[in-house]
Each structure stands twice: as C-alpha cells, then as structure tokens.
Design an enzyme around this catalytic site. Sequence first.
Site, PDB file in Angstrom:
ATOM      1  N   CYS A   1       0.859  -1.178   0.000  1.00 39.21           N
ATOM      2  CA  CYS A   1       0.000   0.000   0.000  1.00 39.21           C
ATOM      3  C   CYS A   1       0.895   1.227   0.000  1.00 39.21           C
ATOM      4  O   CYS A   1       1.729   1.392   0.897  1.00 39.21           O
ATOM      5  CB  CYS A   1      -0.858  -0.039   1.266  1.00 39.21           C
ATOM      6  SG  CYS A   1      -1.852   1.418   1.537  1.00 39.21           S
TER       7      CYS A   1
ATOM      8  N   CYS B   1      -1.221   3.800  -6.405  1.00 33.10           N
ATOM      9  CA  CYS B   1      -2.049   3.119  -5.389  1.00 33.10           C
ATOM     10  C   CYS B   1      -2.239   1.705  -5.910  1.00 33.10           C
ATOM     11  O   CYS B   1      -2.496   1.511  -7.107  1.00 33.10           O
ATOM     12  CB  CYS B   1      -3.388   3.836  -5.256  1.00 33.10           C
ATOM     13  SG  CYS B   1      -4.639   2.917  -4.337  1.00 33.10           S
TER      14      CYS B   1
HETATM   15  N1  DGL Z   1      -4.051   0.502  -1.898  1.00 32.33           N
HETATM   16  C1  DGL Z   1      -3.662   1.617  -1.125  1.00 32.33           C
HETATM   17  C2  DGL Z   1      -2.489   2.357  -1.725  1.00 32.33           C
HETATM   18  O1  DGL Z   1      -1.697   1.788  -2.437  1.00 32.33           O
HETATM   19  C3  DGL Z   1      -4.631   2.661  -0.691  1.00 32.33           C
HETATM   20  C4  DGL Z   1      -5.980   2.474  -0.518  1.00 32.33           C
HETATM   21  C5  DGL Z   1      -6.725   3.305   0.435  1.00 32.33           C
HETATM   22  O2  DGL Z   1      -6.917   4.508   0.257  1.00 32.33           O
HETATM   23  O3  DGL Z   1      -7.157   2.675   1.355  1.00 32.33           O
HETATM   24  O4  DGL Z   1      -2.299   3.518  -1.480  1.00 32.33           O
END
Ligand code: DGL
Length: 265
Positions: free
Chosen positions: A71, A184
Amino acid sequence: MKVGVFDSGLGGLTIVQAITKSFKGAEIYYIADTLYAPYGEKTKDEILNRSIKITKHLLKNHNIDVLIVACNTATSAAISELREMFSNLIVIGTEPGLKPAILKTQSNNIAVLATPATLRGQKYKQLLSSLSSEHEVNIHEIACAGLVEQIENGNVSHPDTHKMLSSWLIPMKEKEVDTIVLGCTHYPLISDIIKDIMGAKIELIETGQAIARRLDDLCSKKGHIDKSELKIEVFYTGEIKKEMISMILNNWYDSGKIVIKDENE
Ligand code: DGL
C-alpha cells in the site's frame, strides 16, 4: 519463508498476483484491512497505528519473516517507524513508480494517480523533489478521492467509475500526458478504463513486479531456496467482495488453493 502482506483492502492483491508469477516456496498471509478502508483519506497517525497493529498481529499469529506493505499510503505514513520497531523483519514498502515513469515518457508529461494521503506525505514529496531536480519533466498529480471505495465495492466497470476517471484524465490528455504512475495498489484493477479514456498507447507504471523482484532478492540473500508451490491465505477485517479476489487471483481462487478467512481483531 513466511511473508505477511497488508493493504486497506483488495489493492495489495495486485502485488500478491505479481509475486505468484515469480516467487516460490513461501507461505503468504494477506490482511485486507477493510474495516479501516480507505486509508487514503485518514490521518498519518491513524494509518500508522493500524500498520503497527497489523504487523504485530502477523508476527504473533503467523510468525512472519518478511512484511510487505502493499500500500503506497501506508508506506508513506508508516514505513520508517515499522523498520525501526521491527528491526528483525525484512520490511518492503510500495512507492509510486516515478523513476520508471521518467525513463519511459516521451512527451515529458507524467500523471501520478494516488490517494490524497500519499500525495500529501513527506515521502512522496522527497522522492518528487529529488527526481525533479535531476530531470525536466512535468508531473501532474491527481488525488483520486473516492476511487478506492468504488473498487472495493466491486464497481470496477460501473459508469460512475468511468465518469470519475474521465473527469481527472481528459485534462491529462490535453496536457499530452503519455505515462501514468499508478500510485495506489488498487489502481491496476482499473487499467482497462484508463486505457479506454487515454488510448491504448498510454504507459501505465505499476509496482507489483518490482516488489516481487525485491522480495526474491532479499530472500535469496537470506538463503531462501525452496521452490515448492506458494500457500496463500487471505484475511479481512471488515467486509470483502470475494468475486474481486477471484478476479485478481483467478487461477488460485478457482482451483480452491487460496484460503479466505474473516479476521476478527
Ligand atoms: N491501496 C492503497 C495504496 O496503495 C490505498 C488504498 C486506500 O486509500 O485505502 O495507497
């Protein structure tokens, strides 16, 4: 080798998908922290606290050797503290692929799609300022508020998701953007819509493969030679769309090789 992976939800499974293509001989424990999703609209402290709690849980319940923060938002908020607190763990973070984007662009116009928290974070700002002092490129940032919820709700092909993306991306076409950083881990799941809006030639930069390579390198250095099939368990803290897991990890899901469990923390 026991590898813990976490994200706010389904996004980090795009990293697991890349890992399944090249890495072997490990148990992967994935936590989708859906009770607290989206991270991208939370404060640094909220994200840091969840990241610490999840890491402790992965250590206690699964005795992990490696932690992958799959993430960008949690990496930005928590990676330094996690490395400091859990110094015996191999900790791998996820950062927007600005460098590969700079190497790819022909028009010198790059768009970075990420969550509001990632773009606000110190880590991204440092990366940006170090790279932009070396290269003459225009970086157009888009804080995609609301997009992670659309994906978590399984609305990947919904007209509203298309509309949302069009409102951000059509101005990028006018700015001659030819390369988009998917900052993301959820966004590779909407690559087709981005291509539909920007045209098939658009370069999309994701980080799954780079993380899989990093995992391989660091584990090899620790003497990891096991080439048996991976074992994957997916846990979630709130709710999750199982059909999305099946879409991302289809071969594993369809053959029943992946265990999915509700994790009440
Ligand atoms: N998948 C997460 C990232 O790479 C973020 C998702 C979220 O906002 O919860 O930033």
